[in-house]
Design a protein around this motif. Sequence first.
Motif, short mmCIF file in Angstrom:
data_model
loop_
_atom_site.label_atom_id
_atom_site.label_comp_id
_atom_site.label_asym_id
_atom_site.label_seq_id
_atom_site.Cartn_x
_atom_site.Cartn_y
_atom_site.Cartn_z
N PRO A 28 0.86 -1.02 0.13
CA PRO A 28 0.04 -0.14 -0.02
C PRO A 28 0.85 1.21 -0.04
O PRO A 28 1.89 1.55 0.36
CB PRO A 28 -0.89 -0.06 1.38
CG PRO A 28 -0.82 -1.40 1.52
CD PRO A 28 0.42 -2.13 1.24
N SER A 29 0.42 2.19 -0.90
CA SER A 29 1.23 3.45 -0.88
C SER A 29 1.35 4.26 0.44
O SER A 29 0.34 4.18 1.38
CB SER A 29 0.66 4.42 -1.88
OG SER A 29 -0.71 4.82 -1.45
N ILE A 68 -2.25 2.01 -4.97
CA ILE A 68 -2.82 3.13 -4.32
C ILE A 68 -4.43 2.59 -3.94
O ILE A 68 -4.95 2.10 -4.97
CB ILE A 68 -3.07 4.43 -5.42
CG1 ILE A 68 -1.57 4.60 -5.95
CG2 ILE A 68 -3.52 5.33 -4.92
CD1 ILE A 68 -1.53 5.53 -6.84
N PRO A 69 -4.54 2.41 -2.50
CA PRO A 69 -5.95 1.90 -2.57
C PRO A 69 -7.14 2.47 -3.05
O PRO A 69 -8.11 1.93 -3.35
CB PRO A 69 -5.98 2.11 -0.99
CG PRO A 69 -4.58 2.17 -0.28
CD PRO A 69 -3.71 2.84 -1.47
N SER A 70 -7.09 3.82 -3.26
CA SER A 70 -8.17 4.47 -3.87
C SER A 70 -7.65 5.99 -4.56
O SER A 70 -6.74 6.48 -4.20
CB SER A 70 -9.30 5.19 -2.95
OG SER A 70 -8.68 6.09 -1.96
N LYS A 94 -10.00 1.83 -7.50
CA LYS A 94 -9.50 1.06 -6.62
C LYS A 94 -8.23 0.28 -6.94
O LYS A 94 -7.99 -0.03 -7.96
CB LYS A 94 -10.42 0.26 -6.00
CG LYS A 94 -11.93 0.67 -5.50
CD LYS A 94 -11.65 1.33 -4.29
CE LYS A 94 -13.07 2.06 -3.72
NZ LYS A 94 -12.74 2.73 -2.48
N ASN A 95 -7.38 0.56 -5.96
CA ASN A 95 -6.14 -0.44 -6.18
C ASN A 95 -5.24 -0.33 -7.25
O ASN A 95 -5.18 -1.20 -8.22
CB ASN A 95 -6.47 -2.00 -5.86
CG ASN A 95 -7.10 -2.12 -4.49
OD1 ASN A 95 -6.66 -1.58 -3.44
ND2 ASN A 95 -8.24 -3.15 -4.34
N ASP A 133 -5.70 8.04 -2.38
CA ASP A 133 -5.51 7.54 -0.74
C ASP A 133 -6.40 8.29 0.07
O ASP A 133 -7.28 9.19 -0.41
CB ASP A 133 -4.15 7.03 -0.29
CG ASP A 133 -3.95 5.97 0.58
OD1 ASP A 133 -5.07 5.57 1.24
OD2 ASP A 133 -2.82 5.51 0.75
N SER A 134 -6.14 8.14 1.43
CA SER A 134 -6.99 8.84 2.27
C SER A 134 -6.33 8.76 3.70
O SER A 134 -5.35 8.18 3.88
CB SER A 134 -8.43 8.04 2.50
OG SER A 134 -7.95 6.69 2.99
N ASN A 137 -2.41 9.40 4.68
CA ASN A 137 -1.77 9.08 3.38
C ASN A 137 -2.26 9.86 2.37
O ASN A 137 -2.08 9.71 1.08
CB ASN A 137 -1.74 7.83 3.04
CG ASN A 137 -0.89 6.87 3.83
OD1 ASN A 137 0.24 7.49 4.48
ND2 ASN A 137 -1.31 5.72 4.21
#
Length: 518
Positions: A28-29, A68-70, A94-95, A133-134, A137
């Motif tokens: 994950p970033s 990048i999760p989102s 996503k991802n 991300d959120s 991050n």
Amino acid sequence: MKRSLYFSLLCITIIFWSSCRKDFDFQPSQGALTFSKDTVYLDTVFANIGSSTYNLKVYNRSNTDISIPSLRLKQGQASNYRLNVDGTAGKEFKNIEILAKDSLFIFIETTVNLQDVVTAKNQFLYTDAIEFDSGANLQKVELVTLVKDAIFIYPHKNSQGIIETLNFDIDDDGVEDITNIQGRFLTDAELTFTKDKPYVIYGYAAVDENKTLTINAGARVHFHANSGLLITNNASLKVNGAFSFNQKTMENEVVFESDRLEPIFENVPGQWGTIWLFQGSKANEMNFATIKNATIGVLAENNQNTSIPKLTIKNSKIYNSSNFGILGRATSITAANLVINNAGQSSFAGIYGGVYNFTHCTLANYWTNSFRQFPALFLSNYQVIDDNTLVSNPLTAANFNNCIIYGNDNPEFMVEQLDGTDFNFKFTNCLIKFDDPNKNFGTDPNYDFKNAALYDNVVFNKDPKFKSPSRNQLMIGEGSAAVNVIGNNPFSNQIPVDILNINRTTAPDLGAYQHLDL
């Protein structure tokens, strides 16, 4: 045998792929992305017209493959921006994976509905952001677009989706003719254009018989592709621009150009059609107008024997026409302080005869987009009809007084005469680019430059030294060959100030501009 060979090749391929394959382990970033821009400015667009496509590059400068999760627009599905992330369109993702020391492209577009933004002097800033991300991050890239309100004029569609076309009397026989020109006639309420809001025209906005379209100082008229103005029988166009004291904003100029406002389209030729002064239209006038990036800046047809010229154009500029700056066919045009430059064919062509009177005009052509077959100035007294027959019509008069005819080709002036029909022209106090070292035109009496009845006090092949013709800056300086050539004369007294409102009566220069300290 074939099956065995296929099996062997398959095994070799699997072994080779397996030996080279790296098992990617995406982490994950951690909020350490970098971007090609902190803010993406999508330049200026009209409401409800799509923008160009802009890009943002996202870098993973670490040694780790990341995910990048989102990745999403801050306003989500309600946003007026559109994204394309590595080939996938959407507004939320996503991802998104990026290999170590690698990057990805995000392409961004927008179309803004005027109801979605707040009114502020007919201009609105529409903003959003791309969020990566959120939480701790979270990283953002801002998106900003300037949106202009406008008055839209466009043809209607019927229930089958067929776009309205213009029907009018083309051949002046009293019978309405059907055309395939998409557009519609302006209503009486639309026959005055003001500077309050820009006008955006789809198809041809036509002026009906016995009507006049008046365009006031400061108005801005924008055309979509294959669009323009069409002035029909007994109709008129009056462009009432005025001198602008701020030569950058051109606050009083009337400007005709494309509906693409992004800087990359600023000088692209051929983005729209033409201002078409159809046969039978009358007493058309343009003052302090700028016409940019058309196919033909102005197309004027027929009516050469009227007491009032078909077109009177003064203090105006025509740039970047993919074919002709002005094309006149058997018509009548009077011009003063006119500047034309950069045309794919001729800056001015008067074909099939006519009556033309140009005073203190700069007719230049520094076209570089393609091969150019015609000179800056071209005159003829005939046309070729469908069966390749030549049909003549008198060139009653073509007078060029105190003008510059120049460009990046040679020669920049040519005539073609069909014998047996009047062919009257004269250059007085002009600077012309015409060099004929091989004597290709030596036997044609129309190129007898010693004949004062045709060429009176004409300077040949001396550089006018325009400020920057590639940027359509045709001003001249102290070192120009067009300075102090003629002294005082009746023509400069008729046009006592130049296109920049500088007095020229004491020591007039050639062309539309008095010289400046460049």
